[in-house]
Enzyme design. Sequence first.
Site, PDB file in Angstrom:
ATOM      1  N   TYR A 280      -9.452  20.396 -10.685  1.00 20.96           N
ATOM      2  CA  TYR A 280      -9.846  19.485  -9.481  1.00 20.96           C
ATOM      3  C   TYR A 280     -10.202  20.097  -8.439  1.00 20.96           C
ATOM      4  O   TYR A 280      -9.250  21.216  -7.987  1.00 20.96           O
ATOM      5  CB  TYR A 280      -8.671  18.175  -9.631  1.00 20.96           C
ATOM      6  CG  TYR A 280      -9.059  16.928  -9.926  1.00 20.96           C
ATOM      7  CD1 TYR A 280     -10.400  16.284  -9.813  1.00 20.96           C
ATOM      8  CD2 TYR A 280      -8.199  16.295 -10.871  1.00 20.96           C
ATOM      9  CE1 TYR A 280     -10.498  15.198 -10.355  1.00 20.96           C
ATOM     10  CE2 TYR A 280      -8.442  15.120 -11.454  1.00 20.96           C
ATOM     11  CZ  TYR A 280      -9.486  14.340 -10.888  1.00 20.96           C
ATOM     12  OH  TYR A 280     -10.014  13.384 -11.433  1.00 20.96           O
TER      13      TYR A 280
ATOM     14  N   GLU B 178     -11.758  18.451  -5.235  1.00 16.02           N
ATOM     15  CA  GLU B 178     -12.658  17.600  -4.245  1.00 16.02           C
ATOM     16  C   GLU B 178     -12.706  18.484  -2.855  1.00 16.02           C
ATOM     17  O   GLU B 178     -11.884  19.225  -2.486  1.00 16.02           O
ATOM     18  CB  GLU B 178     -11.699  16.334  -3.935  1.00 16.02           C
ATOM     19  CG  GLU B 178     -11.848  15.290  -4.748  1.00 16.02           C
ATOM     20  CD  GLU B 178     -10.876  14.924  -5.944  1.00 16.02           C
ATOM     21  OE1 GLU B 178     -10.177  16.079  -6.231  1.00 16.02           O
ATOM     22  OE2 GLU B 178     -10.537  14.226  -6.091  1.00 16.02           O
TER      23      GLU B 178
ATOM     24  N   ASP C 229     -38.094  13.421  -6.526  1.00 12.77           N
ATOM     25  CA  ASP C 229     -37.236  13.568  -7.938  1.00 12.77           C
ATOM     26  C   ASP C 229     -38.031  14.370  -8.673  1.00 12.77           C
ATOM     27  O   ASP C 229     -38.950  13.782  -9.469  1.00 12.77           O
ATOM     28  CB  ASP C 229     -37.157  11.908  -8.289  1.00 12.77           C
ATOM     29  CG  ASP C 229     -36.341  11.982  -9.613  1.00 12.77           C
ATOM     30  OD1 ASP C 229     -36.058  13.162 -10.393  1.00 12.77           O
ATOM     31  OD2 ASP C 229     -35.553  11.005  -9.810  1.00 12.77           O
TER      32      ASP C 229
ATOM     33  N   THR D 145     -32.263  16.858 -12.086  1.00 15.10           N
ATOM     34  CA  THR D 145     -31.309  16.793 -13.012  1.00 15.10           C
ATOM     35  C   THR D 145     -31.286  18.408 -13.485  1.00 15.10           C
ATOM     36  O   THR D 145     -32.425  19.118 -13.160  1.00 15.10           O
ATOM     37  CB  THR D 145     -31.703  15.881 -14.227  1.00 15.10           C
ATOM     38  OG1 THR D 145     -32.825  15.959 -14.596  1.00 15.10           O
ATOM     39  CG2 THR D 145     -31.235  14.441 -13.835  1.00 15.10           C
TER      40      THR D 145
ATOM     41  N   LYS E 296     -33.320  19.092 -18.159  1.00 13.40           N
ATOM     42  CA  LYS E 296     -34.437  18.763 -18.583  1.00 13.40           C
ATOM     43  C   LYS E 296     -35.237  19.861 -18.927  1.00 13.40           C
ATOM     44  O   LYS E 296     -34.734  20.879 -19.549  1.00 13.40           O
ATOM     45  CB  LYS E 296     -35.042  17.867 -18.088  1.00 13.40           C
ATOM     46  CG  LYS E 296     -34.211  16.403 -17.761  1.00 13.40           C
ATOM     47  CD  LYS E 296     -35.049  15.445 -17.297  1.00 13.40           C
ATOM     48  CE  LYS E 296     -34.682  13.916 -17.276  1.00 13.40           C
ATOM     49  NZ  LYS E 296     -33.514  13.631 -16.205  1.00 13.40           N
TER      50      LYS E 296
ATOM     51  N   ARG F  65     -25.832  19.072 -18.626  1.00 12.90           N
ATOM     52  CA  ARG F  65     -26.150  17.717 -18.033  1.00 12.90           C
ATOM     53  C   ARG F  65     -25.715  17.743 -16.591  1.00 12.90           C
ATOM     54  O   ARG F  65     -24.505  18.116 -16.447  1.00 12.90           O
ATOM     55  CB  ARG F  65     -25.355  16.562 -18.682  1.00 12.90           C
ATOM     56  CG  ARG F  65     -25.850  16.717 -20.248  1.00 12.90           C
ATOM     57  CD  ARG F  65     -27.308  16.122 -20.344  1.00 12.90           C
ATOM     58  NE  ARG F  65     -27.551  15.033 -20.081  1.00 12.90           N
ATOM     59  CZ  ARG F  65     -28.176  14.089 -21.306  1.00 12.90           C
ATOM     60  NH1 ARG F  65     -28.455  14.403 -22.491  1.00 12.90           N
ATOM     61  NH2 ARG F  65     -28.419  12.720 -20.828  1.00 12.90           N
TER      62      ARG F  65
END
Length: 422
Positions: free
Chosen positions: A51, A53, A197, A223, A226, A232
């Site tokens: 973790y 943050e 985008d 992203t 692709k 991902r």
Amino acid sequence: MSAIQGQDPQIFDFIQRERHRQAEGIELIPSENYTSAAVMEAMGSVLTNKYSEGYPGKRYYGGQENIDLIENLAIERAKELFGAEHVNVQPYSGSPANTAIYFAMLEFGDTVLGLKLDHGGHITHGLPISFSGKAYNFIPYLVDKETGRIDMEEVRKLAHEHKPKMIVAGYSAYPRDIEWKKFKEIADEVGALTFADISHTAGLIAGGVLESPVPYFDVVMTTTHKTLRGPRGAMIMCKEKYAKAINRAIFPGLQGGPHDHVNAGKAIAFAEALKPDFKDYSQQTVKNAKHLAKHLSDRGFDLVSGGTDTHLILVDLTNKGITGKMAQEKLDEVGITLNKNTVPYDQRKPMDPSGIRLGTPAVTTRGMKEAEMEIIAEWLDRVVSNLEDEALLAAVKKEVEELCMGFPVPGLEELSRKTVTA
Ligand code: DSN
């Protein structure tokens, strides 16, 4: 995968089946690709246990000495790849990243211009039932009915009429190059922010085949899985003056702990994209798409906008007398995967639209070139013209498997004949 095999044979079996599906079939969904084995290893590494943050040097949990190094490296490599002033690699995926951009740069209710979904836009570009469409006053622009292309004079007219706070460009089902400079010019005329985008085309931009919006636009999102061929996920690039707002919108605005295993995969993918052979891949992806488009067109397929400048082709099947759903389902049967898609001004519904969307990133990653694109065009034609001919479908399926055996999928080499006999 011996641990999964021993512990959970059902899941092991499903993954095995998917490995075979990917190795033995032709993947034409334009948003899909094959990551390298290195990217996949990062995704399955111990980094998934952590973790973290916050941001490098400013975290809310201890034990960050390795995570900070990984995240900083991902940021540095992304900056080098795209020439961005500021990069945030923490977005979980494209939709949360876009939501964070709106959250950082707009007030609820602000007016935004975005391409309509069934004209090639994305759900997060103002679809009325999505968060974007509910929280902001999206004004849709359309492609021209005759040319299938974005009419920049229409965009200018809408911008002057509605005075948007932001203009969104960059799409999910638009086969043509985008006039970034002209969008920026129009935005400047009305004092609007610019948001690109580039999820679909980031790999082609990184490879130098398509022009980049990064020098002109205020904020750019992509992203990473692709054409860019990473894990991902997503990232946001912006001018330095928006860095603080973007970082705050991601954490703590919308997300908690970043996915450090994915961010390591992003860093690896960015390094891969900085290598010279990535340029070859992106050039070949576009060459393949143009070649496939030409051969589909020669076989009477009606291509939206008449062709492509990118990795993506949109076909209106109305003249073939079948729907996108029928084509997708029959092509699935023979091991060719693509997706049904609405076409601009479609009279049909999204679950059974008039078109199909296909593209060449995945087949190009496997090493396929123009000769294979001609074979694929022929298969598409044979299947679409003979939907009920079970013998023909079985024959095509066999041919598909045969061709695929000669083009190994990264990470699945042992499933291809080329590797077995080499
Ligand atoms: N689902 C992606 C695509 O297929 O284009 C967009 O989010």
